[in-house]
Scaffold this motif. Structure first.
Motif, PDB file in Angstrom:
ATOM      1  N   GLN A   1      22.348  14.994   6.544  1.00 10.25           N
ATOM      2  CA  GLN A   1      21.037  15.617   6.413  1.00 10.25           C
ATOM      3  C   GLN A   1      20.040  14.594   5.865  1.00 10.25           C
ATOM      4  OE1 GLN A   1      21.315  19.244   4.098  1.00 10.25           O
ATOM      5  NE2 GLN A   1      23.034  19.988   5.319  1.00 10.25           N
ATOM      6  N   HIS A   2      20.450  13.897   4.809  1.00  9.75           N
ATOM      7  CA  HIS A   2      19.576  12.892   4.197  1.00  9.75           C
ATOM      8  C   HIS A   2      19.312  11.751   5.169  1.00  9.75           C
ATOM      9  CE1 HIS A   2      19.971  14.055  -0.305  1.00  9.75           C
ATOM     10  NE2 HIS A   2      20.013  15.114   0.475  1.00  9.75           N
ATOM     11  N   ARG A   3      20.333  11.343   5.901  1.00 14.10           N
ATOM     12  CA  ARG A   3      20.166  10.268   6.875  1.00 14.10           C
ATOM     13  C   ARG A   3      19.153  10.670   7.952  1.00 14.10           C
ATOM     14  NH1 ARG A   3      25.428   9.071   8.606  1.00 14.10           N
ATOM     15  NH2 ARG A   3      25.644   7.932   6.661  1.00 14.10           N
ATOM     16  N   ALA A   4      19.182  11.935   8.368  1.00 17.95           N
ATOM     17  CA  ALA A   4      18.224  12.417   9.370  1.00 17.95           C
ATOM     18  C   ALA A   4      16.791  12.294   8.842  1.00 17.95           C
ATOM     19  CB  ALA A   4      18.538  13.858   9.755  1.00 17.95           C
ATOM     20  N   VAL A   5      16.598  12.608   7.560  1.00 16.57           N
ATOM     21  CA  VAL A   5      15.259  12.488   6.965  1.00 16.57           C
ATOM     22  C   VAL A   5      14.855  11.021   6.890  1.00 16.57           C
ATOM     23  CG1 VAL A   5      13.850  12.899   4.904  1.00 16.57           C
ATOM     24  CG2 VAL A   5      15.479  14.649   5.678  1.00 16.57           C
ATOM     25  N   TYR A   6      15.759  10.164   6.440  1.00 18.57           N
ATOM     26  CA  TYR A   6      15.443   8.732   6.358  1.00 18.57           C
ATOM     27  C   TYR A   6      15.142   8.159   7.745  1.00 18.57           C
ATOM     28  CZ  TYR A   6      17.156   8.920   1.542  1.00 18.57           C
ATOM     29  OH  TYR A   6      17.327   9.226   0.217  1.00 18.57           O
ATOM     30  N   ASP A   7      15.886   8.598   8.753  1.00 16.02           N
ATOM     31  CA  ASP A   7      15.618   8.147  10.129  1.00 16.02           C
ATOM     32  C   ASP A   7      14.219   8.567  10.563  1.00 16.02           C
ATOM     33  OD1 ASP A   7      18.135   6.999  10.267  1.00 16.02           O
ATOM     34  OD2 ASP A   7      18.994   8.599  11.508  1.00 16.02           O
ATOM     35  N   ALA A   8      13.822   9.782  10.181  1.00 16.80           N
ATOM     36  CA  ALA A   8      12.483  10.275  10.531  1.00 16.80           C
ATOM     37  C   ALA A   8      11.388   9.428   9.881  1.00 16.80           C
ATOM     38  CB  ALA A   8      12.331  11.742  10.122  1.00 16.80           C
ATOM     39  N   LEU A   9      11.707   8.823   8.750  1.00 21.38           N
ATOM     40  CA  LEU A   9      10.732   7.991   8.043  1.00 21.38           C
ATOM     41  C   LEU A   9      10.630   6.586   8.646  1.00 21.38           C
ATOM     42  CD1 LEU A   9      11.455   9.156   4.409  1.00 21.38           C
ATOM     43  CD2 LEU A   9       9.409   9.630   5.766  1.00 21.38           C
ATOM     44  N   GLY A  10      11.425   6.317   9.648  1.00 23.63           N
ATOM     45  CA  GLY A  10      11.273   5.095  10.432  1.00 23.63           C
ATOM     46  C   GLY A  10      11.347   3.800   9.657  1.00 23.63           C
TER      47      GLY A  10
ATOM     48  N   MET B   1       0.836  -1.175   0.000  1.00 23.18           N
ATOM     49  CA  MET B   1       0.000   0.000   0.000  1.00 23.18           C
ATOM     50  C   MET B   1       0.885   1.244   0.000  1.00 23.18           C
ATOM     51  SD  MET B   1      -3.339   0.465   0.660  1.00 23.18           S
ATOM     52  CE  MET B   1      -4.261   1.796   0.196  1.00 23.18           C
ATOM     53  N   PRO B   2       0.736   2.118  -0.976  1.00 20.76           N
ATOM     54  CA  PRO B   2       1.557   3.327  -1.031  1.00 20.76           C
ATOM     55  C   PRO B   2       1.275   4.273   0.134  1.00 20.76           C
ATOM     56  CG  PRO B   2       0.359   2.982  -3.107  1.00 20.76           C
ATOM     57  CD  PRO B   2      -0.136   1.987  -2.120  1.00 20.76           C
ATOM     58  N   MET B   3       2.241   5.129   0.411  1.00 23.70           N
ATOM     59  CA  MET B   3       2.083   6.139   1.463  1.00 23.70           C
ATOM     60  C   MET B   3       1.492   7.408   0.871  1.00 23.70           C
ATOM     61  SD  MET B   3       5.581   5.917   3.707  1.00 23.70           S
ATOM     62  CE  MET B   3       4.987   7.076   4.930  1.00 23.70           C
ATOM     63  N   ALA B   4       0.692   8.100   1.646  1.00 26.58           N
ATOM     64  CA  ALA B   4       0.146   9.389   1.227  1.00 26.58           C
ATOM     65  C   ALA B   4       1.169  10.483   1.523  1.00 26.58           C
ATOM     66  CB  ALA B   4      -1.146   9.679   1.984  1.00 26.58           C
ATOM     67  N   ALA B   5       1.154  11.529   0.706  1.00 34.90           N
ATOM     68  CA  ALA B   5       2.096  12.640   0.859  1.00 34.90           C
ATOM     69  C   ALA B   5       1.992  13.262   2.249  1.00 34.90           C
ATOM     70  CB  ALA B   5       1.847  13.682  -0.225  1.00 34.90           C
ATOM     71  N   ASP B   6       0.781  13.404   2.765  1.00 39.14           N
ATOM     72  CA  ASP B   6       0.631  14.026   4.085  1.00 39.14           C
ATOM     73  C   ASP B   6       1.195  13.143   5.190  1.00 39.14           C
ATOM     74  OD1 ASP B   6      -1.466  12.183   3.772  1.00 39.14           O
ATOM     75  OD2 ASP B   6      -2.917  13.437   4.813  1.00 39.14           O
ATOM     76  N   GLU B   7       1.197  11.832   4.998  1.00 43.74           N
ATOM     77  CA  GLU B   7       1.795  10.921   5.972  1.00 43.74           C
ATOM     78  C   GLU B   7       3.324  11.062   5.972  1.00 43.74           C
ATOM     79  OE1 GLU B   7       1.949   6.145   7.069  1.00 43.74           O
ATOM     80  OE2 GLU B   7       0.806   6.800   5.330  1.00 43.74           O
ATOM     81  N   ILE B   8       3.908  11.179   4.786  1.00 43.32           N
ATOM     82  CA  ILE B   8       5.356  11.374   4.667  1.00 43.32           C
ATOM     83  C   ILE B   8       5.737  12.684   5.348  1.00 43.32           C
ATOM     84  CG2 ILE B   8       7.269  11.748   3.064  1.00 43.32           C
ATOM     85  CD1 ILE B   8       5.599  10.023   1.042  1.00 43.32           C
TER      86      ILE B   8
END
Length: 76
Positions: free
Chosen positions: A50-59, A1-8
């Motif tokens: 910076q990118h790693r911080a974003v990926y970490d936030a995406l769990g 199931m794809p993720m919604a933009a607002d969830e990201i």
């Protein structure tokens, strides 16, 4: 199931509370997104961290539920 933009966006904001986040659905399929994340917390960090911080936030969603993310980060 794809993720919604607002969830990201919500996940990134939860992980990086001072960030300004803009999400664009690149293909209209809910599976390929671009994200621009601007945060003062990125100051002094190389782009890789910076990118790693974003990926970490995406769990761990990246590469699974979230198939593709074109990521741009910047310091505000």
């Amino acid at each position: 199931m794809p993720m919604a933009a607002d969830e990201i966006e919500a996940m990134i904001r939860a992980g990086i509370p001072d960030a300004t986040v803009a999400i664009t659905d690149l293909a209209g399929d809910g599976d390929h997104y671009a994200a621009r994340v601007v945060s003062p917390s990125f100051a002094g960090m190389p782009k890789v961290k910076q990118h790693r911080a974003v990926y970490d936030a995406l769990g761990g969603k990246m590469g699974g539920v979230l198939h593709a993310l074109q990521l741009t980060t910047a310091v505000s």
